[in-house]
Design an enzyme around this catalytic site. Structure first.
Site, PDB file in Angstrom:
ATOM      1  N   HIS A  40      -5.382   4.693   6.231  1.00 24.57           N
ATOM      2  CA  HIS A  40      -4.538   5.537   5.390  1.00 24.57           C
ATOM      3  C   HIS A  40      -3.141   5.708   5.979  1.00 24.57           C
ATOM      4  O   HIS A  40      -2.522   6.750   5.890  1.00 24.57           O
ATOM      5  CB  HIS A  40      -5.217   6.867   5.068  1.00 24.57           C
ATOM      6  CG  HIS A  40      -6.461   6.661   4.273  1.00 24.57           C
ATOM      7  ND1 HIS A  40      -6.444   6.248   2.959  1.00 24.57           N
ATOM      8  CD2 HIS A  40      -7.767   6.753   4.617  1.00 24.57           C
ATOM      9  CE1 HIS A  40      -7.681   6.114   2.525  1.00 24.57           C
ATOM     10  NE2 HIS A  40      -8.505   6.414   3.504  1.00 24.57           N
ATOM     11  N   ASP A  42      -2.552  -0.402   6.340  1.00 22.43           N
ATOM     12  CA  ASP A  42      -3.457  -0.778   5.255  1.00 22.43           C
ATOM     13  C   ASP A  42      -2.941  -2.002   4.503  1.00 22.43           C
ATOM     14  O   ASP A  42      -3.723  -2.872   4.107  1.00 22.43           O
ATOM     15  CB  ASP A  42      -3.677   0.395   4.303  1.00 22.43           C
ATOM     16  CG  ASP A  42      -4.518   1.499   4.928  1.00 22.43           C
ATOM     17  OD1 ASP A  42      -5.051   1.309   6.041  1.00 22.43           O
ATOM     18  OD2 ASP A  42      -4.637   2.567   4.297  1.00 22.43           O
ATOM     19  N   ASP A  85       0.855  -1.179   0.000  1.00 29.95           N
ATOM     20  CA  ASP A  85       0.000   0.000   0.000  1.00 29.95           C
ATOM     21  C   ASP A  85       0.889   1.226   0.000  1.00 29.95           C
ATOM     22  O   ASP A  85       2.003   1.189   0.537  1.00 29.95           O
ATOM     23  CB  ASP A  85      -0.923   0.027   1.229  1.00 29.95           C
ATOM     24  CG  ASP A  85      -1.975   1.116   1.116  1.00 29.95           C
ATOM     25  OD1 ASP A  85      -2.885   0.984   0.272  1.00 29.95           O
ATOM     26  OD2 ASP A  85      -1.861   2.124   1.837  1.00 29.95           O
TER      27      ASP A  85
END
Length: 183
Positions: free
Chosen positions: A158, A163, A10
């Protein structure tokens, strides 16, 4: 036959495309062991930023300019980590929830700073995999829909590492589902 090691990745960025906006953080973990991780925050390599992107991640270009890792060093560290967690005879497979977005930044930065991408030219998109496995509509592949169907309370924080770990756990659940016979 080349075996595969699934790596959940991510990123957090300063905007929607790598040609204009900086990659700000990279989080990764092994899908089969989300506690085996990699995380770096990067010094921005360009000044443009969308306020909504920075608001989502909570990252600051000014702070990262002081505390972030040089992008070339960060990508070298990431490539070394990938090599260390990918057994001989295996290849790392990039896995992400909305892989096109994350992959384009990672691929761009690997090529720009190291001249090659250890993941190659492909990525496994969890949303598309889930759609193909279950037959749901594309509109039903958002994290909220998938988490609800899997009875998971996962929500994006976030933070690239958090994540990546959450999406690894979701992919584990999807991957373990009974396979659908090919038509």
């Amino acid at each position: 036959m080349i075996l595969e090691t699934y790596i959940s990745v991510d990123v957090e960025t300063a905007g929607p495309v790598p040609c204009e906006y900086a990659l700000l953080s990279i989080g990764a973990c092994l899908v089969n062991d989300p506690d085996v991780t990699f995380y770096r925050e990067l010094k921005p390599d360009r000044p443009a930023a969308r306020p909504d992107a920075l608001d989502i991640s909570g990252l600051s270009l000014e702070t990262l300019a002081q505390t972030g890792c040089d992008p070339q060093c960060a990508l070298r560290d990431f490539a070394e980590w990938l090599q260390s967690v990918t057994p001989a005879g295996h290849r790392p497979v990039f896995v992400a929830f909305n892989a096109p977005f994350d992959w384009m930044f990672v691929a761009d930065y690997f090529h720009r700073y190291l001249g090659h991408n250890p993941f190659g030219h492909s990525a496994l998109d969890i949303k598309a995999y889930y759609m193909g496995l279950t037959g749901v509509l594309w509109s039903e592949t958002s994290l909220q829909h998938v988490a609800r169907r899997l009875q998971s309370s996962t929500e994006l924080k976030h933070n690239a590492l958090s994540d990546a770990q959450d999406q690894a756990r979701i992919f584990q659940q999807i991957f373990r589902r009974p396979q659908i016979a090919a038509v």
